[in-house]
Design a protein around this motif. Structure first.
Motif, PDB file in Angstrom:
ATOM      1  N   GLU A 162       2.640 -22.865  31.446  1.00  0.00           N
ATOM      2  CA  GLU A 162       2.827 -24.050  30.614  1.00  0.00           C
ATOM      3  C   GLU A 162       3.059 -23.510  29.013  1.00  0.00           C
ATOM      4  O   GLU A 162       3.844 -23.971  28.335  1.00  0.00           O
ATOM      5  N   LYS A 163       1.963 -22.698  28.737  1.00  0.00           N
ATOM      6  CA  LYS A 163       1.734 -22.374  27.178  1.00  0.00           C
ATOM      7  C   LYS A 163       2.976 -21.546  26.819  1.00  0.00           C
ATOM      8  O   LYS A 163       3.475 -21.860  25.886  1.00  0.00           O
ATOM      9  N   PRO A 164       3.539 -20.406  27.414  1.00  0.00           N
ATOM     10  CA  PRO A 164       4.744 -19.631  26.958  1.00  0.00           C
ATOM     11  C   PRO A 164       6.013 -20.719  26.838  1.00  0.00           C
ATOM     12  O   PRO A 164       6.612 -20.521  25.995  1.00  0.00           O
ATOM     13  N   MET A 165       6.070 -21.569  27.988  1.00  0.00           N
ATOM     14  CA  MET A 165       7.210 -22.464  28.012  1.00  0.00           C
ATOM     15  C   MET A 165       7.167 -23.424  26.852  1.00  0.00           C
ATOM     16  O   MET A 165       8.234 -23.918  26.212  1.00  0.00           O
ATOM     17  N   GLU A 166       6.040 -23.863  26.452  1.00  0.00           N
ATOM     18  CA  GLU A 166       5.865 -24.855  25.367  1.00  0.00           C
ATOM     19  C   GLU A 166       6.078 -23.974  24.000  1.00  0.00           C
ATOM     20  O   GLU A 166       6.862 -24.630  23.124  1.00  0.00           O
ATOM     21  N   ALA A 167       5.763 -22.950  23.876  1.00  0.00           N
ATOM     22  CA  ALA A 167       6.064 -22.043  22.528  1.00  0.00           C
ATOM     23  C   ALA A 167       7.717 -21.641  22.558  1.00  0.00           C
ATOM     24  O   ALA A 167       7.994 -22.107  21.399  1.00  0.00           O
ATOM     25  N   ILE A 168       8.166 -21.662  23.571  1.00  0.00           N
ATOM     26  CA  ILE A 168       9.491 -21.357  23.544  1.00  0.00           C
ATOM     27  C   ILE A 168      10.473 -22.725  23.278  1.00  0.00           C
ATOM     28  O   ILE A 168      11.300 -22.667  22.500  1.00  0.00           O
ATOM     29  N   HIS A 169      10.013 -23.701  23.824  1.00  0.00           N
ATOM     30  CA  HIS A 169      10.710 -25.133  23.511  1.00  0.00           C
ATOM     31  C   HIS A 169      10.385 -25.591  21.890  1.00  0.00           C
ATOM     32  O   HIS A 169      11.377 -25.691  21.486  1.00  0.00           O
ATOM     33  N   ARG A 170       9.263 -25.305  21.361  1.00  0.00           N
ATOM     34  CA  ARG A 170       8.877 -25.745  20.317  1.00  0.00           C
ATOM     35  C   ARG A 170       9.780 -24.738  19.050  1.00  0.00           C
ATOM     36  O   ARG A 170      10.248 -25.380  18.252  1.00  0.00           O
ATOM     37  N   PHE A 171       9.550 -23.574  19.261  1.00  0.00           N
ATOM     38  CA  PHE A 171      10.182 -22.544  18.696  1.00  0.00           C
ATOM     39  C   PHE A 171      11.827 -22.608  18.604  1.00  0.00           C
ATOM     40  O   PHE A 171      12.518 -22.802  17.301  1.00  0.00           O
ATOM     41  N   THR A 172      12.355 -22.880  19.911  1.00  0.00           N
ATOM     42  CA  THR A 172      13.713 -23.102  19.923  1.00  0.00           C
ATOM     43  C   THR A 172      14.345 -24.497  19.169  1.00  0.00           C
ATOM     44  O   THR A 172      15.178 -24.317  18.602  1.00  0.00           O
ATOM     45  N   GLY A 173      13.444 -25.406  19.444  1.00  0.00           N
ATOM     46  CA  GLY A 173      13.734 -27.001  18.899  1.00  0.00           C
ATOM     47  C   GLY A 173      13.620 -26.815  17.394  1.00  0.00           C
ATOM     48  O   GLY A 173      14.520 -27.601  16.789  1.00  0.00           O
TER      49      GLY A 173
END
Length: 214
Positions: free
Chosen positions: A160-171
């Motif tokens: 969850e944590k790396p996926m959230e980081a990827i989602h936030r950074f990409t967005g």
């Protein structure tokens, strides 16, 4: 109206994919920032914007709409990619090979964005997504996560944590620059080059433009 692409113009089906995706993308962003700035007590702007007070009970129901849109975008990109790979694509309108390559790279970057954003978003969501007629379980409750967890020996927070980081950074740092480049290029072609790059993606205008073709 032609449903399929030709070498000169887009067909009705690619137009439908394009504008549905664009509308869902914009709506998903508006809802996400509405929750962040106004609804969520932990992140809302203080004093409240527009006199709207935060309300933690509304966060998940409103975010459910964001999740619905995100998953819909993820599903829409699959037929779009298949149509792009196996169908006819209108001929590029760039004036140089470098410009054509740059446009192609930008388009594929947008496709990658439309895969990464929904996938990373889904993989860091705690709650199921309720479409009304059916419910898509949260990723942590799926057999896919169970297999990843048992195979790699990781827990939910490890995913969850790396996926959230990827989602936030990409967005925040990737999506909008790509969208601005895409829109800016379309407007440049329309108002400066005065070619058909924009109008051939507009249903009524594309039809009239086709009728003027020799």
């Amino acid at each position: 109206m032609r449903w399929k692409n030709t070498i000169d113009a887009y067909g009705g089906i690619p137009m439908l994919f394009h504008w549905l995706t664009a509308a869902a993308f914009i709506a998903a962003y508006v809802i996400a920032y509405y929750v962040i700035w106004i609804v969520d007590p932990d992140t809302s702007v203080k004093p409240p914007l527009f006199g709207l007070a935060p309300n933690g009970d509304r966060v998940v129901p409103i975010l459910n709409i964001h999740w619905m849109l995100g998953i819909s975008i993820g599903f829409l990109v699959v037929p779009r990619l298949l149509w792009r790979v196996f169908g006819t694509s209108p001929q590029p309108l760039g004036e140089s090979r470098r410009e054509i390559i740059a446009a192609d790279v930008a388009h594929w970057a947008l496709y990658a964005l439309l895969i990464v954003m929904p996938l990373s978003g889904y993989m860091n969501t705690y709650d199921p997504t309720d479409f009304g007629l059916f419910v898509i379980p949260a990723f942590k409750d799926t057999s896919v996560f169970a297999w990843i967890s048992s195979t790699l020996g990781v827990g939910w927070h490890d995913v969850e944590k790396p996926m959230e980081a990827i989602h936030r950074f990409t967005g925040k740092w990737v999506a909008w620059p790509l969208v601005v480049i895409h829109v800016g290029a379309a407007l440049f072609h329309h108002f400066v080059r005065q070619d058909a790059a924009l109008v051939r993606m507009l249903l009524g205008r594309a039809t009239r433009w086709r009728e003027t073709m020799p």
